[in-house]
Design an enzyme around this catalytic site. Structure first.
Site, mmCIF file in Angstrom:
data_model
loop_
_atom_site.group_PDB
_atom_site.id
_atom_site.type_symbol
_atom_site.label_atom_id
_atom_site.label_comp_id
_atom_site.label_asym_id
_atom_site.label_seq_id
_atom_site.Cartn_x
_atom_site.Cartn_y
_atom_site.Cartn_z
ATOM 1 N N ASN A 39 -80.472 -11.839 53.012
ATOM 2 C CA ASN A 39 -81.900 -11.974 52.705
ATOM 3 C C ASN A 39 -82.179 -13.101 51.708
ATOM 4 O O ASN A 39 -83.267 -13.669 51.711
ATOM 5 C CB ASN A 39 -82.511 -10.642 52.241
ATOM 6 C CG ASN A 39 -81.730 -9.992 51.131
ATOM 7 O OD1 ASN A 39 -80.725 -10.510 50.670
ATOM 8 N ND2 ASN A 39 -82.196 -8.833 50.696
ATOM 9 N N CYS A 40 -81.197 -13.443 50.877
ATOM 10 C CA CYS A 40 -81.397 -14.554 49.944
ATOM 11 C C CYS A 40 -81.444 -15.900 50.658
ATOM 12 O O CYS A 40 -81.876 -16.899 50.083
ATOM 13 C CB CYS A 40 -80.289 -14.569 48.888
ATOM 14 S SG CYS A 40 -80.304 -13.136 47.795
ATOM 15 N N THR A 91 -76.387 10.594 41.898
ATOM 16 C CA THR A 91 -77.729 11.020 41.530
ATOM 17 C C THR A 91 -77.661 12.396 40.872
ATOM 18 O O THR A 91 -76.575 12.903 40.562
ATOM 19 C CB THR A 91 -78.626 11.087 42.775
ATOM 20 O OG1 THR A 91 -78.172 12.157 43.615
ATOM 21 C CG2 THR A 91 -78.599 9.772 43.546
ATOM 22 N N ILE A 144 -74.804 13.188 46.416
ATOM 23 C CA ILE A 144 -75.649 12.074 46.861
ATOM 24 C C ILE A 144 -75.540 10.935 45.847
ATOM 25 O O ILE A 144 -75.729 11.136 44.646
ATOM 26 C CB ILE A 144 -77.120 12.509 47.015
ATOM 27 C CG1 ILE A 144 -77.237 13.649 48.030
ATOM 28 C CG2 ILE A 144 -77.982 11.334 47.437
ATOM 29 C CD1 ILE A 144 -78.659 14.166 48.200
ATOM 30 N N TYR A 145 -75.254 9.761 46.348
ATOM 31 C CA TYR A 145 -75.145 8.552 45.534
ATOM 32 C C TYR A 145 -76.329 7.641 45.855
ATOM 33 O O TYR A 145 -76.944 7.749 46.923
ATOM 34 C CB TYR A 145 -73.840 7.812 45.832
ATOM 35 C CG TYR A 145 -72.587 8.581 45.490
ATOM 36 C CD1 TYR A 145 -71.830 8.253 44.371
ATOM 37 C CD2 TYR A 145 -72.156 9.631 46.288
ATOM 38 C CE1 TYR A 145 -70.671 8.953 44.051
ATOM 39 C CE2 TYR A 145 -71.004 10.343 45.980
ATOM 40 C CZ TYR A 145 -70.266 9.999 44.861
ATOM 41 O OH TYR A 145 -69.120 10.694 44.544
ATOM 42 N N ASP A 205 -81.212 -1.894 45.031
ATOM 43 C CA ASP A 205 -82.532 -2.097 44.435
ATOM 44 C C ASP A 205 -83.319 -0.816 44.224
ATOM 45 O O ASP A 205 -84.312 -0.801 43.504
ATOM 46 C CB ASP A 205 -83.356 -3.044 45.307
ATOM 47 C CG ASP A 205 -82.774 -4.451 45.363
ATOM 48 O OD1 ASP A 205 -81.801 -4.718 44.636
ATOM 49 O OD2 ASP A 205 -83.287 -5.272 46.147
ATOM 50 N N TYR A 226 -62.013 -29.865 30.988
ATOM 51 C CA TYR A 226 -62.699 -31.109 30.645
ATOM 52 C C TYR A 226 -62.061 -32.313 31.322
ATOM 53 O O TYR A 226 -60.851 -32.500 31.285
ATOM 54 C CB TYR A 226 -62.703 -31.342 29.128
ATOM 55 C CG TYR A 226 -62.997 -32.779 28.763
ATOM 56 C CD1 TYR A 226 -64.238 -33.344 29.076
ATOM 57 C CD2 TYR A 226 -62.035 -33.584 28.152
ATOM 58 C CE1 TYR A 226 -64.509 -34.673 28.782
ATOM 59 C CE2 TYR A 226 -62.305 -34.907 27.853
ATOM 60 C CZ TYR A 226 -63.529 -35.461 28.170
ATOM 61 O OH TYR A 226 -63.803 -36.766 27.898
#
Length: 552
Positions: A41-42, A272, A277-278, A282, A425
């Site tokens: 989606n990005c 959770t 349940i996990y 988002d 460097y």
């Protein structure tokens, strides 16, 4: 073990693949409401703009790969409509066939993501007003952008808004961005995006800050867009991207604990309030790594890690999520801005004590061709020097510096550590004193008390007060004549020792140069000659970003 995963993309797909690697015998079922279980989606704005030419490149893990390589039962166009925690089963609606059925689980992972915020705007449901959350949105926008469109309006100047605007310009479309806030890219501090706003204008984008869309109206083959300011814009289409909110409807209906902002609450193992349940990605409210306060930070990297952690834990492996730093980056045209940790406004909002400094070095050795300037802002605890956050803007080398500081924050390092960090460097890649080291030198000097600093906003405010500081510009006369802080006195740093008698005793002196280095040297001279002095952090360059040009 029966593992059911609701949602794919980043969190759900990574959880499914990890669960299979850890448990060859598990029955793993992935339900995805859309037609694609895992897509980039990005990358959607860059497909719209033609930078990514082949649509198939956006399919990170096609169904066939997930089925054959990982032996996953992937069911697309299948929406989970409810969770029965007591019976340990989910209700499923096949959107293609209309079939409805139940699927049992031993462990359930919610990866339902976030939904776009849809502002209530009259006419906002028209065919020419689009969002950009999935491949179907991208298909619609791609079609409009390649069908002769000449003008577009972008509502929202966040990540997606800026990237879409750039890619529409790449399609030779005139773009107007309308943003309610007084800056683009709200997660960043205002002075850091100030030069980028000017850059957008230089690229032909009409930027309307502190404004909003009041109405969309069909206007022949296009749109008439009415703004709160009273202006009216003509467009072939509009794109709305004003933010997202957790897609936690299922979780709430199932009685799982959620925050006031809608994010599902989990422990560090992504469990959770129901330990079978996990929740990942988002939809989850996370712990901010720096402040330990809860936050909503929708980013792909954290979602992937959370998916792995949930799969680890349900496979009886010890795994814990450390929290989210909000490390992020945006590139548009030939500019890049990145950040990690807390912003200054975030620290202020949470009443956390901090100090800040600015440096303006080149991305690599100045004597080697192609060196570009950058601005690096570092936020830190004023007593301990603990690094709290950083922001960097420029053309090249931005990601490198923020990635280094992101690791420093993870490791609990201080500005004194940044002084000593050893980075690779060669003149074409960096400097013997890397910008990260330079930020460390300046910040550590502030913590040690070697050179007190003042900031542009403070100085601008104090100038209005009686008995304000003497402002001393230690640049060359030519630089001073080209533009300076109003009311400043000019003594070049190379002449300062011989001209100390021109300075009033008993008065505070604010010293500045172009970027802060000569100001630092002058501050050291004055302090050791019993003057009260401090340096303007970031010099005249930062003053211009914060206050303005300062022309005489």
């Amino acid at each position: 073990m029966k593992i059911v995963i609701i949602g794919g993309v980043a969190g759900g797909a990574s959880a499914a693949a990890r669960a299979r690697r850890l448990n060859e015998d598990a029955e793993i079922t992935v339900f995805e409401r859309g037609p694609y279980p895992s897509f980039a989606n990005c990358g959607l704005p860059y497909y719209v703009g033609g930078k990514i030419e082949a649509r198939k490149k956006l399919l990170v893990a096609p169904i066939e790969l997930l089925q054959k390589r990982h032996r996953l039962d992937v069911r697309v166009l299948c929406e989970v409509t409810s969770i029965d925690r007591e019976a340990k089963q989910v209700s499923v609606h096949n959107l293609a066939t209309g079939e409805r059925y139940e699927k049992p689980y031993d462990k359930l992972i919610l990866a339902t993501g976030a939904a776009s915020v849809q502002p209530s705007i009259p006419g906002g449901d028209g065919d020419r007003i689009l969002g950009l959350r999935d491949l179907l949105d991208a298909d619609r926008l791609h079609k409009l952008a390649t069908s002769g469109a000449k003008r577009a309006v972008m509502l929202g100047a966040g990540f997606i808004g800026i990237e879409v605007a750039e890619n529409l310009v790449r399609r030779n479309i005139d773009v107007t961005i309308v943003e309610l806030a007084d800056q683009i890219l709200p997660p960043w501090d205002q002075e850091m995006v100030s030069p980028l706003q000017q850059h957008l204008s230089e690229k032909g984008i009409d930027l309307r800050l502190k404004d909003s869309i009041q109405q969309f109206e069909e206007d022949g083959d296009g749109l008439k867009v009415s703004l709160k300011s009273g202006d009216t814009l003509k467009a072939d289409f509009a794109v709305v991207s004003v933010g997202v909110r957790p897609e936690s409807r299922l979780a709430k209906a199932a009685g799982l604990e959620c925050s006031d902002r809608g994010g599902v609450l989990t422990n560090s193992s992504m469990q959770t309030s129901d330990r079978d349940i996990y929740a990942v990605g988002d939809v989850v409210e996370v712990d901010d790594f720096v402040t330990k306060n809860q936050a909503l930070i929708p980013l792909a990297g954290p979602a992937n890690r959370q998916g792995r952690i949930a799969a680890d834990h349900l496979s009886e492996r010890s795994s814990a999520y450390r929290g989210t730093q909000g490390t992020s980056i945006v590139g548009f045209f030939d500019r890049t801005i990145a950040m990690t940790g807390q912003s200054e406004k975030g620290l202020r909002r949470q009443a956390i004590d901090y100090e800040k400094i600015y440096v303006h070095p080149a991305d690599h050795a100045g004597y080697y061709p192609g060196a570009n300037g950058l601005t690096l802002k570092l936020l830190f605890n004023p007593k301990t020097g603990l690094v709290l956050g950083a922001q960097c803007v420029g053309s090249t080398g931005i990601d490198k510096r923020i990635d280094v500081i992101a690791m420093a924050i993870q490791a609990g390092m201080t500005v004194f550590d940044l002084e000593e960090v050893e980075l690779c460097y060669a003149p074409q890649f960096g400097s013997a004193k890397d910008p990260v080291n330079m930020a460390g030198f300046v910040a550590a000097g502030v913590v040690r008390g070697d050179h007190p600093v003042i900031h542009a906003k403070e100085l601008a405010k104090s100038k209005m007060e009686p008995n304000s500081d003497l402002i001393l510009d230690v640049r060359t006369p030519a630089e001073f004549d080209a533009g300076s802080i109003p009311g400043a006195m000019n003594i070049p740093v190379d002449e300062l020792r011989e001209r100390l008698n021109e300075l009033p005793s008993g008065r505070n002196i604010t010293v500045y140069c172009k970027v802060g280095m000569r100001g630092y040297l002058a501050t050291r001279i004055l302090l050791q000659n019993e003057f009260s002095a401090h340096n303007l952090s970031g010099g005249f360059t930062t003053w211009q970003h914060v206050v303005g040009n300062g022309k005489n």
